[in-house]
Structure formats: C-alpha cells, structure tokens
Design a protein around this motif. Structure first.
Motif, mmCIF file in Angstrom:
data_model
loop_
_atom_site.group_PDB
_atom_site.id
_atom_site.type_symbol
_atom_site.label_atom_id
_atom_site.label_comp_id
_atom_site.label_asym_id
_atom_site.label_seq_id
_atom_site.Cartn_x
_atom_site.Cartn_y
_atom_site.Cartn_z
ATOM 1 N N LYS A 23 0.838 -1.203 0.000
ATOM 2 C CA LYS A 23 0.000 0.000 0.000
ATOM 3 C C LYS A 23 0.869 1.248 0.000
ATOM 4 O O LYS A 23 0.536 2.244 -0.635
ATOM 5 C CB LYS A 23 -0.908 0.033 1.235
ATOM 6 C CG LYS A 23 -2.114 -0.831 1.138
ATOM 7 C CD LYS A 23 -2.994 -0.600 2.359
ATOM 8 C CE LYS A 23 -4.169 -1.528 2.368
ATOM 9 N NZ LYS A 23 -5.028 -1.306 3.541
ATOM 10 N N GLU A 24 1.981 1.174 0.721
ATOM 11 C CA GLU A 24 2.885 2.323 0.780
ATOM 12 C C GLU A 24 3.468 2.620 -0.603
ATOM 13 O O GLU A 24 3.608 3.784 -0.981
ATOM 14 C CB GLU A 24 4.009 2.082 1.808
ATOM 15 C CG GLU A 24 3.536 2.078 3.248
ATOM 16 C CD GLU A 24 2.798 0.795 3.649
ATOM 17 O OE1 GLU A 24 2.990 -0.274 3.011
ATOM 18 O OE2 GLU A 24 2.009 0.865 4.603
ATOM 19 N N ASP A 25 3.811 1.563 -1.357
ATOM 20 C CA ASP A 25 4.279 1.739 -2.736
ATOM 21 C C ASP A 25 3.203 2.429 -3.574
ATOM 22 O O ASP A 25 3.483 3.371 -4.319
ATOM 23 C CB ASP A 25 4.606 0.395 -3.400
ATOM 24 C CG ASP A 25 5.846 -0.285 -2.850
ATOM 25 O OD1 ASP A 25 6.623 0.356 -2.109
ATOM 26 O OD2 ASP A 25 6.031 -1.485 -3.166
ATOM 27 N N CYS A 26 1.986 1.950 -3.449
ATOM 28 C CA CYS A 26 0.867 2.519 -4.214
ATOM 29 C C CYS A 26 0.657 3.975 -3.850
ATOM 30 O O CYS A 26 0.499 4.834 -4.721
ATOM 31 C CB CYS A 26 -0.415 1.745 -3.951
ATOM 32 S SG CYS A 26 -0.399 0.059 -4.564
ATOM 33 N N ARG A 27 0.635 4.258 -2.549
ATOM 34 C CA ARG A 27 0.423 5.621 -2.079
ATOM 35 C C ARG A 27 1.516 6.554 -2.608
ATOM 36 O O ARG A 27 1.219 7.633 -3.113
ATOM 37 C CB ARG A 27 0.389 5.656 -0.552
ATOM 38 C CG ARG A 27 0.061 7.024 0.021
ATOM 39 C CD ARG A 27 -0.115 6.995 1.533
ATOM 40 N NE ARG A 27 -1.385 6.344 1.859
ATOM 41 C CZ ARG A 27 -1.494 5.173 2.497
ATOM 42 N NH1 ARG A 27 -0.426 4.529 2.913
ATOM 43 N NH2 ARG A 27 -2.678 4.658 2.755
ATOM 44 N N ALA A 28 2.776 6.115 -2.535
ATOM 45 C CA ALA A 28 3.884 6.959 -2.994
ATOM 46 C C ALA A 28 3.769 7.249 -4.489
ATOM 47 O O ALA A 28 3.942 8.395 -4.927
ATOM 48 C CB ALA A 28 5.217 6.281 -2.684
ATOM 49 N N LEU A 29 3.470 6.221 -5.276
ATOM 50 C CA LEU A 29 3.348 6.429 -6.716
ATOM 51 C C LEU A 29 2.173 7.336 -7.047
ATOM 52 O O LEU A 29 2.298 8.283 -7.833
ATOM 53 C CB LEU A 29 3.214 5.101 -7.461
ATOM 54 C CG LEU A 29 3.038 5.239 -8.981
ATOM 55 C CD1 LEU A 29 4.259 5.899 -9.626
ATOM 56 C CD2 LEU A 29 2.751 3.907 -9.611
ATOM 57 N N LEU A 30 1.010 7.066 -6.447
ATOM 58 C CA LEU A 30 -0.172 7.870 -6.757
ATOM 59 C C LEU A 30 -0.010 9.319 -6.312
ATOM 60 O O LEU A 30 -0.507 10.231 -6.978
ATOM 61 C CB LEU A 30 -1.418 7.245 -6.144
ATOM 62 C CG LEU A 30 -1.860 5.932 -6.786
ATOM 63 C CD1 LEU A 30 -3.056 5.352 -6.041
ATOM 64 C CD2 LEU A 30 -2.175 6.109 -8.260
ATOM 65 N N GLU A 31 0.685 9.551 -5.196
ATOM 66 C CA GLU A 31 0.940 10.930 -4.759
ATOM 67 C C GLU A 31 1.777 11.688 -5.782
ATOM 68 O O GLU A 31 1.578 12.883 -5.990
ATOM 69 C CB GLU A 31 1.627 10.953 -3.395
ATOM 70 C CG GLU A 31 0.689 10.669 -2.250
ATOM 71 C CD GLU A 31 1.387 10.662 -0.899
ATOM 72 O OE1 GLU A 31 2.604 10.952 -0.822
ATOM 73 O OE2 GLU A 31 0.716 10.337 0.094
ATOM 74 N N ASP A 32 2.707 10.984 -6.408
ATOM 75 C CA ASP A 32 3.558 11.627 -7.415
ATOM 76 C C ASP A 32 2.873 11.719 -8.778
ATOM 77 O O ASP A 32 3.062 12.674 -9.515
ATOM 78 C CB ASP A 32 4.880 10.864 -7.576
ATOM 79 C CG ASP A 32 5.797 11.021 -6.374
ATOM 80 O OD1 ASP A 32 5.548 11.905 -5.540
ATOM 81 O OD2 ASP A 32 6.764 10.235 -6.280
ATOM 82 N N LEU A 33 2.078 10.726 -9.110
ATOM 83 C CA LEU A 33 1.494 10.608 -10.441
ATOM 84 C C LEU A 33 0.201 11.401 -10.611
ATOM 85 O O LEU A 33 -0.070 11.922 -11.687
ATOM 86 C CB LEU A 33 1.229 9.117 -10.725
ATOM 87 C CG LEU A 33 0.813 8.711 -12.120
ATOM 88 C CD1 LEU A 33 1.889 9.078 -13.137
ATOM 89 C CD2 LEU A 33 0.554 7.208 -12.154
#
Length: 131
Positions: A23-33
């Motif tokens: 989830k942390e990976d997803c959150r980090a990517l979506l915050e940037d993307l």
C-alpha cells in the motif's frame, strides 16, 4: 501524439503498476502521479463498485458516496459488463482473494420486468437499456 506513442506510454504505466508491492508503494506512486482529487475520485469509484457488488441500491450508493447517478451507472455497467477488473480487484473479498464470478440472479434475466429505480441495485439498473 501518435496512437503508437500513446500505446507505448500506457504499456509503460502498466509495467510500473506491476512493480507495486505494498500500500505504501501505491500511495507513494499515486501521490507523485496524480493530484489529490484524482486519487480521491478513483478511491470513491472503487468504493462505489464494491457497494454495487454488495447489492446496494443506487439510492444507497449515492447517499454514501455523493457520486452522481451517471457515474454510478457507468460503474455499475463496468461491474456487470466490463473487463472484469472491478470483480477481480475491488470485490468485497479483495485483496486477499479475487472474487469468483458471480452467478447472475434469475431476477436479472432479460425477460424480467424492469425494477423500480429506488429499490433496484446498481447491477439491476445497469442491465436496463439506455433511453
């Protein structure tokens, strides 16, 4: 932009998504993307799809999500006739296990009468022909 270029960009995005592990990976990517509002909208659509698969009515989904009936109708149509992404990844049982393909209730068969809008589930309304 050419169609080939856009296809390559989409394929690149899919490859990036396949690398996500937590989830942390997803959150980090979506915050940037994405913008915050884009993530919020995707999250609300996923939640509405889950409610649809739980058999909630349009009225219940609108009340809980504040999404428009048009958006809910589109989500319901994708749940019942889409590519299977909602059923596989947003089902009430996900993420532990993908939901099995649901049997279509007899009441939703083409010969069945149209349900009353307030009492119908999102899936039932998605089955109705567009006017």
């Amino acid at each position: 932009m050419t169609e080939d270029f856009m296809q390559n960009c989409e394929d690149e995005l899919y490859g990036i998504l396949l690398k996500l592990r937590t989830k942390e990976d997803c959150r980090a990517l979506l915050e940037d993307l994405c913008t915050y509002k884009e993530v919020e909208n995707m999250a609300m659509r996923a939640h509405a799809a889950k409610l649809c698969m739980e058999g909630k009515t349009y009225t219940e989904i609108i009340k809980e999500t504040k999404l428009s009936s048009t958006t809910i109708s589109r989500i319901a149509r994708c749940v019942t006739h889409g590519s299977g992404g909602y059923r596989k990844f947003v089902s009430p049982d996900a993420p532990e296990a993908a939901a099995p393909e649901a049997e279509v209730p007899e009441a939703w068969a083409p010969e069945a009468e149209a349900p009353e809008a307030e009492d119908a589930s999102a899936e039932e309304l998605a089955e109705l022909p567009e006017e």
